[in-house]
Write an enzyme that holds these catalytic residues in place. Structure first.
Site, short mmCIF file in Angstrom:
data_model
loop_
_atom_site.label_atom_id
_atom_site.label_comp_id
_atom_site.label_asym_id
_atom_site.label_seq_id
_atom_site.Cartn_x
_atom_site.Cartn_y
_atom_site.Cartn_z
N THR A 229 -35.87 -35.83 3.09
CA THR A 229 -36.13 -37.14 2.47
C THR A 229 -35.02 -38.11 2.82
O THR A 229 -34.87 -39.13 2.15
CB THR A 229 -36.21 -37.02 0.93
OG1 THR A 229 -35.01 -36.39 0.47
CG2 THR A 229 -37.43 -36.24 0.47
N SER A 230 -34.23 -37.79 3.85
CA SER A 230 -33.07 -38.63 4.12
C SER A 230 -33.33 -39.60 5.27
O SER A 230 -33.66 -40.77 5.02
CB SER A 230 -31.86 -37.74 4.39
OG SER A 230 -30.70 -38.50 4.25
N ARG A 231 -33.19 -39.16 6.50
CA ARG A 231 -33.52 -39.99 7.66
C ARG A 231 -34.09 -39.09 8.75
O ARG A 231 -33.61 -37.97 8.95
CB ARG A 231 -32.28 -40.71 8.21
CG ARG A 231 -31.82 -41.91 7.41
CD ARG A 231 -32.80 -43.09 7.48
NE ARG A 231 -32.34 -44.25 6.73
CZ ARG A 231 -32.63 -44.51 5.46
NH1 ARG A 231 -33.38 -43.67 4.77
NH2 ARG A 231 -32.18 -45.60 4.88
N ASP B 21 -40.45 -36.83 4.66
CA ASP B 21 -40.78 -38.17 4.17
C ASP B 21 -40.35 -39.20 5.21
O ASP B 21 -40.67 -40.37 5.09
CB ASP B 21 -40.05 -38.41 2.85
CG ASP B 21 -40.38 -39.76 2.24
OD1 ASP B 21 -41.59 -40.08 2.16
OD2 ASP B 21 -39.46 -40.50 1.86
N ASP C 11 -21.07 -30.08 2.49
CA ASP C 11 -20.69 -31.49 2.55
C ASP C 11 -19.30 -31.58 3.15
O ASP C 11 -18.46 -30.71 2.88
CB ASP C 11 -20.71 -32.11 1.13
CG ASP C 11 -20.75 -33.63 1.17
OD1 ASP C 11 -19.83 -34.24 1.75
OD2 ASP C 11 -21.70 -34.21 0.62
N ILE D 162 -27.71 -38.58 -4.19
CA ILE D 162 -29.04 -37.96 -4.23
C ILE D 162 -28.92 -36.43 -4.26
O ILE D 162 -29.64 -35.75 -5.01
CB ILE D 162 -29.90 -38.44 -3.04
CG1 ILE D 162 -30.11 -39.95 -3.14
CG2 ILE D 162 -31.24 -37.71 -3.00
CD1 ILE D 162 -30.74 -40.60 -1.91
N GLU E 48 -40.34 -43.22 13.21
CA GLU E 48 -41.22 -43.78 12.18
C GLU E 48 -41.39 -45.30 12.27
O GLU E 48 -42.37 -45.84 11.74
CB GLU E 48 -40.69 -43.42 10.78
CG GLU E 48 -39.40 -44.12 10.39
CD GLU E 48 -38.93 -43.76 8.98
OE1 GLU E 48 -38.89 -42.57 8.65
OE2 GLU E 48 -38.59 -44.69 8.23
P1 NAD Z 1 -24.25 -40.69 -0.51
O1 NAD Z 1 -23.39 -41.49 0.40
O2 NAD Z 1 -24.04 -40.79 -1.98
O3 NAD Z 1 -24.17 -39.14 -0.13
C1 NAD Z 1 -24.21 -38.69 1.20
C2 NAD Z 1 -23.37 -37.41 1.27
O4 NAD Z 1 -23.47 -36.90 2.60
C3 NAD Z 1 -21.89 -37.64 0.98
O5 NAD Z 1 -21.44 -36.75 -0.01
C4 NAD Z 1 -21.22 -37.38 2.32
O6 NAD Z 1 -19.92 -36.82 2.20
C5 NAD Z 1 -22.19 -36.40 2.94
N1 NAD Z 1 -22.04 -36.30 4.40
C6 NAD Z 1 -21.71 -37.28 5.28
N2 NAD Z 1 -21.64 -36.76 6.52
C7 NAD Z 1 -21.92 -35.44 6.40
C8 NAD Z 1 -22.01 -34.38 7.33
N3 NAD Z 1 -21.75 -34.55 8.65
N4 NAD Z 1 -22.32 -33.16 6.88
C9 NAD Z 1 -22.56 -32.95 5.54
N5 NAD Z 1 -22.51 -33.92 4.62
C10 NAD Z 1 -22.19 -35.15 5.05
O7 NAD Z 1 -25.74 -41.09 -0.12
P2 NAD Z 1 -27.05 -40.91 -1.01
O8 NAD Z 1 -27.24 -42.09 -1.89
O9 NAD Z 1 -27.05 -39.55 -1.60
O10 NAD Z 1 -28.18 -41.01 0.12
C11 NAD Z 1 -28.27 -40.05 1.17
C12 NAD Z 1 -29.23 -40.55 2.21
O11 NAD Z 1 -30.55 -40.56 1.68
C13 NAD Z 1 -29.02 -42.02 2.64
O12 NAD Z 1 -28.02 -42.13 3.65
C14 NAD Z 1 -30.37 -42.40 3.16
O13 NAD Z 1 -30.43 -42.16 4.55
C15 NAD Z 1 -31.33 -41.46 2.44
N6 NAD Z 1 -32.27 -42.15 1.53
C16 NAD Z 1 -33.60 -41.98 1.72
C17 NAD Z 1 -34.51 -42.63 0.89
C18 NAD Z 1 -36.02 -42.46 1.04
O14 NAD Z 1 -36.80 -43.24 0.47
N7 NAD Z 1 -36.50 -41.45 1.77
C19 NAD Z 1 -34.04 -43.46 -0.14
C20 NAD Z 1 -32.66 -43.60 -0.32
C21 NAD Z 1 -31.79 -42.94 0.53
#
Ligand code: NAD
Length: 344
Positions: free
Chosen positions: A240-242, A266, A181, A162, A271
């Protein structure tokens, strides 16, 4: 085979029903029989998984250790997540029990990144407030001032699937894109992104967008009083992550002190008792959420960044594929926990 599907909304049922019908046509020996439940998985609903070797859950279902133990005792051997994050599953317990856990590791990352952009533009240019004003015949512009995206610096925490889509989008706007990252990738720099330390990203970014997973001993409250103090005064924070990535109390303090310029979320730490249900006729029990909603510079959505036709289709198809991979014992990158073989 019976599949108990928790936390389903009408749209989940539509997409999953179509995908399961296609799966059953292609795989006649192992047809899936879905049992849809609107209720989330919780101690009160675990019994709905009885006689189901597999269950399917979403972001706010409770897959903690006691629930996993009860599910395992009832015969559940496979947990299919309709989401990428698996922070709601007690992974060590699932591993110990031999319950396979498979997630949707990649489904339409563009959908989530595009929503991060939607929140950023809305909060910046205040189109949500303009919409209401114009409908009431108020064409005054005072209070709607924004800033130009071109030339602004955007900091991405997490440059995975993402984060990379977000980098591409923000570069398209003419922004400088910084990334932090633990595992840098060439793809990010190829897109024109620049890696920097967490402190540097926070210090210089006009917009900070969160794209890392929620990990208890890693990223929980990565945005806290200390890191908020590192941020550029007046910067925008987009999540938009968690929800658990942000210490909500600390962010409220920063908003009250006016050091944090604006916040788009988001997702929200607490939640699970709010989102995906219509509470409009009820009295809100969550004072922290209530306080957040009083700020004119806070924009909140109910965990909908993923919510596109394409993502729902990919989630439904991927759920069936994850099931079939378990049946035939295929190794899959979607598997978070390798469970015992099918039928054991
Ligand atoms: P991904 O695994 O492809 O990418 C996550 C990145 O975070 C990786 O590059 C990883 O190295 C990095 N990371 C891990 N720990 C870290 C830290 N301590 N500091 C910095 N970077 C770190 O995951 P993605 O597909 O890009 O998704 C990311 C997050 O988005 C998911 O884990 C999920 O929680 C969230 N998400 C939210 C929605 C939504 O509807 N709001 C939908 C999908 C995913």
């Amino acid at each position: 085979m019976k599949l108990a599907v928790f936390s389903t909304q009408p749209y989940d049922r539509t997409y999953l029903t179509q995908a399961i019908e296609a799966h059953n046509t292609s795989n006649p020996p192992t047809p899936l029989e879905p049992h849809f439940h609107a209720l989330p998985l919780s101690p009160a609903t675990t019994h709905l998984a009885a006689a189901c070797p597999a269950i399917c859950v979403f972001v706010n279902d409770d897959v903690s250790a006691p629930i996993l133990t009860a599910l395992h005792a009832a015969g559940v051997r496979l947990i299919l997540l309709r989401c990428a994050g698996f922070n709601n599953v007690d992974i060590p317990t699932a591993t110990a029990l031999g319950v396979r856990v498979a997630r949707m590791s990649a489904y339409s990352p563009e959908s989530v990144a595009e929503f991060a952009l939607a929140l950023t533009l809305t909060l910046n240019r205040k189109t949500h407030r303009a919409f209401n004003r114009v409908r009431e015949g108020n064409f005054a512009l005072a209070g709607l001032e924004g800033f130009r995206m071109y030339g602004a610096t955007v900091g991405l925490l997490g440059t995975g699937k993402i984060g990379l889509c977000a980098a591409r989008i923000f570069k398209g706007f003419g922004c400088r894109v910084l990334g932090y990252d633990l595992f840098p990738t060439e793809r990010f720099t190829e897109l024109g992104g620049e890696y920097a330390s967490l402190e540097e990203v926070l210090r210089v970014s006009d917009i900070v967008s969160l794209h890392c997973p929620l990990i208890d001993a890693g990223t929980r409250h990565i945005i806290n009083a200390e890191t908020l103090a590192m941020m550029k005064p007046g910067a925008m924070l987009v999540n938009t992550s968690r929800g658990g990535l942000i210490d909500t109390a600390a962010v409220i303090t920063a908003l009250k002190k006016k050091t944090l310029g604006s916040l788009a979320m988001d997702v929200y730490e607490m939640e699970s008792s709010l989102f995906y249900v219509d509470h409009s006729g009820e009295i809100l029990d969550d004072d922290v959420f209530g306080r957040l909603m009083t700020f004119p510079n806070v924009l909140i959505c109910g965990h909908q960044a993923f919510f596109t036709k394409e993502a729902l289709q990919e989630i439904a198809d991927g759920t069936c594929q994850n099931f079939q991979d378990w049946v035939v014992g295929t190794k899959s990158p979607n598997v978070v926990v390798e469970g015992r073989a099918f039928g054991s």
